[in-house]
Design a protein around this motif. Sequence first.
Motif, PDB file in Angstrom:
ATOM      1  N   ALA A 112      41.250  36.396  55.905  1.00 62.28           N
ATOM      2  CA  ALA A 112      41.167  34.964  56.224  1.00 62.28           C
ATOM      3  C   ALA A 112      42.472  34.485  56.854  1.00 62.28           C
ATOM      4  O   ALA A 112      43.556  34.802  56.366  1.00 62.28           O
ATOM      5  N   ARG A 113      42.377  33.729  57.912  1.00 64.29           N
ATOM      6  CA  ARG A 113      43.567  33.269  58.630  1.00 64.29           C
ATOM      7  C   ARG A 113      44.456  32.371  57.773  1.00 64.29           C
ATOM      8  O   ARG A 113      45.669  32.399  57.919  1.00 64.29           O
ATOM      9  N   ASN A 114      43.836  31.574  56.897  1.00 64.88           N
ATOM     10  CA  ASN A 114      44.621  30.633  56.112  1.00 64.88           C
ATOM     11  C   ASN A 114      45.099  31.182  54.778  1.00 64.88           C
ATOM     12  O   ASN A 114      45.648  30.459  53.965  1.00 64.88           O
ATOM     13  N   ALA A 115      44.899  32.487  54.535  1.00 60.16           N
ATOM     14  CA  ALA A 115      45.339  33.071  53.267  1.00 60.16           C
ATOM     15  C   ALA A 115      45.979  34.439  53.431  1.00 60.16           C
ATOM     16  O   ALA A 115      46.461  35.005  52.445  1.00 60.16           O
ATOM     17  N   GLU A 176      38.205  30.489  54.967  1.00 63.70           N
ATOM     18  CA  GLU A 176      38.683  29.748  56.129  1.00 63.70           C
ATOM     19  C   GLU A 176      38.028  28.365  56.246  1.00 63.70           C
ATOM     20  O   GLU A 176      38.624  27.434  56.774  1.00 63.70           O
ATOM     21  N   ALA A 177      36.785  28.249  55.746  1.00 64.25           N
ATOM     22  CA  ALA A 177      36.070  26.973  55.834  1.00 64.25           C
ATOM     23  C   ALA A 177      36.327  26.056  54.637  1.00 64.25           C
ATOM     24  O   ALA A 177      35.765  24.967  54.571  1.00 64.25           O
ATOM     25  N   ILE A 201      42.110  26.913  46.769  1.00 61.49           N
ATOM     26  CA  ILE A 201      41.046  27.593  47.510  1.00 61.49           C
ATOM     27  C   ILE A 201      39.941  28.115  46.590  1.00 61.49           C
ATOM     28  O   ILE A 201      38.755  27.922  46.861  1.00 61.49           O
ATOM     29  N   LEU A 202      40.328  28.788  45.506  1.00 57.81           N
ATOM     30  CA  LEU A 202      39.330  29.431  44.648  1.00 57.81           C
ATOM     31  C   LEU A 202      38.260  28.472  44.121  1.00 57.81           C
ATOM     32  O   LEU A 202      37.073  28.813  44.154  1.00 57.81           O
ATOM     33  N   LEU A 206      34.486  29.919  45.178  1.00 53.30           N
ATOM     34  CA  LEU A 206      33.820  30.760  44.178  1.00 53.30           C
ATOM     35  C   LEU A 206      32.314  30.516  44.094  1.00 53.30           C
ATOM     36  O   LEU A 206      31.537  31.480  44.032  1.00 53.30           O
ATOM     37  N   PRO A 207      31.828  29.253  44.060  1.00 57.16           N
ATOM     38  CA  PRO A 207      30.362  29.065  44.047  1.00 57.16           C
ATOM     39  C   PRO A 207      29.679  29.645  45.283  1.00 57.16           C
ATOM     40  O   PRO A 207      28.581  30.188  45.189  1.00 57.16           O
ATOM     41  N   VAL A 208      30.330  29.537  46.439  1.00 52.39           N
ATOM     42  CA  VAL A 208      29.760  30.096  47.666  1.00 52.39           C
ATOM     43  C   VAL A 208      29.695  31.615  47.569  1.00 52.39           C
ATOM     44  O   VAL A 208      28.672  32.242  47.902  1.00 52.39           O
TER      45      VAL A 208
END
Length: 285
Positions: A112-115, A176-177, A201-202, A206-208
Motif C-alpha cells: 500500500a502506498r500510504n503504509a 489505500e482507500a 488504519i486498522l 479490518l471489517p473489509v
Amino acid sequence: MSLQPVSIETMRQRHPEIFAPAWRRNRAGIVVVGGLVALLVYGLASLGFLHPRMIEGLGKLFSVFGMMLPPDPGTLERAFIYLKALGETLAIAFLGTLLGAMLAFPIGFLAARNATVGRVVHFLTRRSLDTLRGVDVLVWALIWINVVGLGPFAGVLALMTSDIGSFGKLFSEAIEAADKRPVEGVLSTGGGAVHRVRFGILPEVLPVMAGQVLYFIESNTRSASIIGIVGAGGIGMHLAEQIRVLEFQHVAFIIVLVLIAVAIIDWISTRLRLALIGTKRVAVA
C-alpha cells in the motif's frame, strides 16, 4: 431591442455539426463497436462456435443431463465416502484461505502506498503479488503435487499460494482507500508510524478484509473441488473418477453436495458480514 426570429435553415447553416445525423457525430464510437462485433464473430467462428458440431454437441449435452437424473450415490457406503471427501474439500478451502490471508496481511501494508516503508519495497511487493496471482491455482496445485506429493496438503499449499497474491492486492487497495482523517488525528496527537497503522488504519480496513476472507472461503470451496481432479485431495478426485467411468448419476450427486455446501457457506458468510458491518457502524457512531 427586439429579437428577430431565426429560421431553422439559418440555424442549420450556422451550426451544421448540431444538425448532423447521429451516426456522423458518433463515427468513432460506431467504428469501435463495429470492430468489436467483427472481432467477436471472428472469434466465435475460429473457435468452432458456428460449426455444425456445436449443434450436435448441444444435443449430446442434453442426453448427458438426462443420464445424470436422478442424482444417486449408488450405495449408502459410497455416499459416506463422498461426504467424507467433501469434508476434506471444505478443510482444504478453509485452511488454504486462512493461511493465505494471514501471510498476505503484513504484505498488504508493504504493497500500500500510504503504509509502505519505501518505493522500492512497494514496487517489489507489488510485482511479487502479481507473480503469485498471475499463476492459476490449478497450476500451483500441479507444482505443489510434484513438491510434496499427492493429497490434501498440496491442495492447501496451492490455495494458500494463489490467495497470497489475491489477498495482498485486495488488502493493499483497502488500506489505500482508508479514510485519512483518523490517521491525521493520530499524528496530530504525537503518534508514530506504528500508532498510525494500529489506531488510524486498522479499525477502518479490518471489517473489509474480514468480508473478503469470508467470500474467498466460499470461492475456494469450488476451487478445492477442481484442484482435487489433479490429485490435490478432496472430492475432486472422486468427481474425476466417476466422470471417467461414465457414472453420471454419481457425478450429479457429487455436484449437488458441492452446491449445498457452497450455499450453506454463503448463508453463514452473509450473516457474519452483516454482523461485521453492524459492528463497524456502532463503532463509528
